[in-house]
Design a protein around this motif. Structure first.
Motif, short mmCIF file in Angstrom:
data_model
loop_
_atom_site.label_atom_id
_atom_site.label_comp_id
_atom_site.label_asym_id
_atom_site.label_seq_id
_atom_site.Cartn_x
_atom_site.Cartn_y
_atom_site.Cartn_z
N SER A 94 0.85 -1.19 0.00
CA SER A 94 0.00 0.00 0.00
C SER A 94 0.88 1.24 0.00
N ASP A 95 0.51 2.20 -0.82
CA ASP A 95 1.19 3.49 -0.82
C ASP A 95 0.17 4.55 -1.23
N GLU A 96 0.66 5.77 -1.52
CA GLU A 96 -0.25 6.88 -1.86
C GLU A 96 -1.05 6.63 -3.13
N LYS A 97 -0.57 5.73 -3.98
CA LYS A 97 -1.27 5.40 -5.23
C LYS A 97 -2.33 4.32 -5.04
N GLY A 98 -2.35 3.70 -3.89
CA GLY A 98 -3.31 2.64 -3.61
C GLY A 98 -2.62 1.33 -3.31
N GLN A 99 -3.32 0.24 -3.55
CA GLN A 99 -2.78 -1.09 -3.28
C GLN A 99 -2.33 -1.74 -4.58
N ARG A 100 -1.28 -2.54 -4.47
CA ARG A 100 -0.77 -3.28 -5.61
C ARG A 100 -0.04 -4.52 -5.12
N TYR A 101 -0.01 -5.51 -5.97
CA TYR A 101 0.70 -6.74 -5.65
C TYR A 101 2.21 -6.50 -5.73
N ASP A 102 2.95 -7.17 -4.87
CA ASP A 102 4.42 -7.12 -4.88
C ASP A 102 4.90 -8.16 -5.90
N ILE A 103 5.08 -7.70 -7.12
CA ILE A 103 5.45 -8.60 -8.23
C ILE A 103 6.95 -8.92 -8.16
N GLU A 104 7.24 -10.19 -8.21
CA GLU A 104 8.63 -10.66 -8.08
C GLU A 104 9.41 -10.47 -9.38
N ASN A 105 8.85 -10.89 -10.50
CA ASN A 105 9.52 -10.78 -11.79
C ASN A 105 8.62 -9.96 -12.71
N ILE A 106 8.83 -8.65 -12.70
CA ILE A 106 7.93 -7.75 -13.40
C ILE A 106 7.93 -7.98 -14.91
N GLN A 107 9.09 -8.30 -15.49
CA GLN A 107 9.15 -8.52 -16.94
C GLN A 107 8.36 -9.76 -17.35
N ALA A 108 8.51 -10.83 -16.61
CA ALA A 108 7.77 -12.06 -16.92
C ALA A 108 6.27 -11.83 -16.73
N PHE A 109 5.91 -11.10 -15.65
CA PHE A 109 4.50 -10.79 -15.41
C PHE A 109 3.93 -9.97 -16.57
N GLN A 110 4.64 -8.91 -16.95
CA GLN A 110 4.15 -8.05 -18.03
C GLN A 110 4.01 -8.82 -19.34
N SER A 111 4.95 -9.69 -19.61
CA SER A 111 4.90 -10.49 -20.84
C SER A 111 3.65 -11.38 -20.85
N GLU A 112 3.40 -12.06 -19.74
CA GLU A 112 2.24 -12.95 -19.68
C GLU A 112 0.93 -12.15 -19.69
N PHE A 113 0.92 -11.00 -19.01
CA PHE A 113 -0.28 -10.17 -18.99
C PHE A 113 -0.57 -9.60 -20.39
N LEU A 114 0.46 -9.15 -21.09
CA LEU A 114 0.27 -8.65 -22.46
C LEU A 114 -0.29 -9.74 -23.37
N GLU A 115 0.19 -10.93 -23.18
CA GLU A 115 -0.33 -12.06 -23.95
C GLU A 115 -1.82 -12.25 -23.66
N LEU A 116 -2.19 -12.16 -22.39
CA LEU A 116 -3.59 -12.33 -22.00
C LEU A 116 -4.48 -11.24 -22.58
N ILE A 117 -4.09 -9.98 -22.46
CA ILE A 117 -4.98 -8.91 -22.93
C ILE A 117 -5.08 -8.88 -24.45
N ASN A 118 -4.09 -9.43 -25.14
CA ASN A 118 -4.12 -9.46 -26.60
C ASN A 118 -4.75 -10.72 -27.18
N GLU A 119 -5.17 -11.63 -26.32
CA GLU A 119 -5.82 -12.85 -26.80
C GLU A 119 -7.17 -12.52 -27.43
N ASP A 120 -7.53 -13.32 -28.42
CA ASP A 120 -8.84 -13.18 -29.04
C ASP A 120 -9.92 -13.65 -28.09
N CYS A 121 -11.00 -12.93 -28.09
CA CYS A 121 -12.20 -13.30 -27.34
C CYS A 121 -13.27 -13.55 -28.40
N VAL A 122 -13.76 -14.77 -28.46
CA VAL A 122 -14.70 -15.14 -29.51
C VAL A 122 -16.10 -15.35 -28.94
#
Length: 140
Positions: A66-94
């Motif tokens: 928690s900080d002035e910006k709000g709550q967030r998860y303490d991500i261990e490997n931010i690059q791997a997280f971002q890569s997997e999240f980008l993959e998820l948001i760019n997936e097709d939804c049919v």
């Protein structure tokens, strides 16, 4: 009908705010139910990714900072997280537009494409993206 996961939230918000009555409103409600199911699946998968990449406390629970910006998860490997999240948001939804759903889709599509709301800036870009999705589907 094919869209991207990143389109779901705007589409839900847009449809929710669209002033419709009668049959158009009923068809929108049915369509929104389908879209919300896909969005719930997306949110569940996002939560799983967050949990997987978060540092854990002694009980194995994700650490939340928690900080002035709000709550967030303490991500261990931010690059791997971002890569997997980008993959998820760019997936097709049919969304399958079968014969049972065709009328619903047609009514909702017409309401979106013939909307008389005025858009500008980022909202205009998002609306254009949604229109492209529906126009492309009509060309099939």
């Amino acid at each position: 009908m094919k869209l991207k996961n990143y389109d779901l939230e705007y589409l839900i918000t847009f449809l929710d705010e669209l002033e419709l009555s009668g049959k158009e409103s009923r068809m929108r409600s049915r369509f929104m139910k389908l879209i919300k199911e896909k969005y719930d699946q997306f949110k569940t998968e996002h939560q799983t990714i967050l949990t997987n990449y978060s540092r854990k406390d002694e009980k194995g629970n994700p650490i939340v900072l928690s900080d002035e910006k709000g709550q967030r998860y303490d991500i261990e490997n931010i690059q791997a997280f971002q890569s997997e999240f980008l993959e998820l948001i760019n997936e097709d939804c049919v969304i399958d537009i079968n014969s049972e759903r065709q009328e619903m889709y047609s009514v909702v599509s017409k309401a979106i494409l013939e909307c008389d709301k005025v858009f500008k800036g980022v909202e205009a870009d998002a609306y254009d993206r949604i229109c492209q999705i529906f126009e492309n589907e009509e060309l099939k």
